[in-house]
Design a protein around this motif. Structure first.
Motif, mmCIF file in Angstrom:
data_model
loop_
_atom_site.group_PDB
_atom_site.id
_atom_site.type_symbol
_atom_site.label_atom_id
_atom_site.label_comp_id
_atom_site.label_asym_id
_atom_site.label_seq_id
_atom_site.Cartn_x
_atom_site.Cartn_y
_atom_site.Cartn_z
ATOM 1 N N ASP A 83 0.935 -1.183 -0.085
ATOM 2 C CA ASP A 83 0.141 -0.096 0.071
ATOM 3 C C ASP A 83 0.851 1.290 0.054
ATOM 4 N N LYS A 86 2.729 1.913 -3.090
ATOM 5 C CA LYS A 86 1.606 2.455 -4.352
ATOM 6 C C LYS A 86 1.563 3.707 -3.952
ATOM 7 N N ALA A 87 1.335 4.082 -2.537
ATOM 8 C CA ALA A 87 0.866 5.444 -2.616
ATOM 9 C C ALA A 87 2.068 6.318 -2.904
ATOM 10 N N SER A 89 4.515 5.607 -5.156
ATOM 11 C CA SER A 89 4.472 5.627 -6.590
ATOM 12 C C SER A 89 3.483 6.603 -7.299
ATOM 13 N N CYS A 90 2.216 6.650 -6.722
ATOM 14 C CA CYS A 90 1.238 7.493 -7.286
ATOM 15 C C CYS A 90 1.383 8.992 -6.944
ATOM 16 N N ASN A 91 2.475 9.334 -6.087
ATOM 17 C CA ASN A 91 2.669 10.794 -6.034
ATOM 18 C C ASN A 91 4.041 11.258 -6.259
ATOM 19 N N ASN A 93 7.361 11.187 -9.628
ATOM 20 C CA ASN A 93 7.575 10.719 -10.856
ATOM 21 C C ASN A 93 8.309 9.394 -11.169
ATOM 22 N N THR A 95 8.190 5.617 -10.312
ATOM 23 C CA THR A 95 7.294 4.416 -9.893
ATOM 24 C C THR A 95 7.658 3.127 -10.211
#
Ligand SMILES: O=P(O)(O)OC[C@H]1O[C@H](OP(=O)(O)OP(=O)(O)O)[C@H](O)[C@@H]1O
Length: 213
Positions: A83, A86-87, A89-91, A93, A95
């Protein structure tokens, strides 16, 4: 193929740490009398997991990884760590494309590590060949489970292996642990998906010292 090691030091819980009184926290009434104290509160595990996720991103950012969750004990940490990756990675550049797989190893009977270590399911890990693998485990005690798993995984020739764990015992020093949350005293701990003969997996998500042994 190489093994990434010693990415960051762990938080040390000293042998002398008495833990937090159970009266300070909530826990299921059916375990009253079985538990001694809270060793690591849930919030601390979560904060530490967030940092481990960042370390993993720093080491592996932009390289896709296969997360190999070691069941059953590793399921909660794996879910929380993934989790947070992923967080991040989402926020940003940077990933990490991730795939998640599960493998089951079983070695403990009561509080004793047994020689009888079984790998159940996912015996064919050929999908790991050439991949960057993040093994996610709850705890390294004697290290037998991790040594067996590493040997098994290495046979499939992954490109790289990292090992993340919530904790390892102060007496064990294994060079293959790359991202570990806590060094803890050699006591039987339960909660946060760790069990005693399948009991306590339904315990709140902190780690408790078990009183029954
Ligand atoms: O370093 P070691 O001494 O080998 O012990 C560590 C292993 O023991 C526990 O699993 P267990 O065998 O109890 O199975 P479980 O995860 O299904 O509870 C734990 O989740 C680790 O996988």
């Amino acid at each position: 193929m190489f093994l990434l090691t010693s990415a960051s030091p762990a938080v040390t819980i000293e042998d002398s740490w008495p833990g937090y009184s159970l009266d300070l926290f909530s826990y299921p009434a059916h375990y009253a009398g079985d538990l001694d104290c809270v060793i690591i509160p849930h919030g601390v595990i979560m904060d530490r997991t967030e940092r481990l996720a960042r370390n993993i991103m720093d080491d592996l950012g932009n390289h896709d990884i296969v997360v190999l969750c070691v069941l059953k004990g590793g399921y909660q940490f794996s879910a929380d760590l993934v989790d947070r990756i992923k967080a991040l990675s989402c926020n940003s550049n940077r990933t990490i494309p991730m795939r998640v797989h599960f493998i089951r190893l079983k070695s403990y009977l009561n509080d004793q590590s047994t020689e009888d270590l079984h790998i159940v399911g996912a015996e064919d890990l050929s999908f790991l060949t050439g991949k960057n693998v993040l093994i996610v485990e709850a705890i390294v005690g004697t290290g037998k489970t991790m040594k067996t798993l590493l040997k098994h995984v290495q046979a499939f020739k992954p490109n790289m292996i990292k090992v993340a764990g919530v904790a390892f015992f102060l007496i064990t020093h294994f060079s293959y642990l790359s991202d570990v949350g806590f060094e803890i005293p050699n006591r039987f701990v339960v909660g946060y998906a760790l069990d005693y003969n399948e009991y306590f997996r339904d315990l709140n998500v902190s780690w408790y010292k078990c009183f029954i042994i």
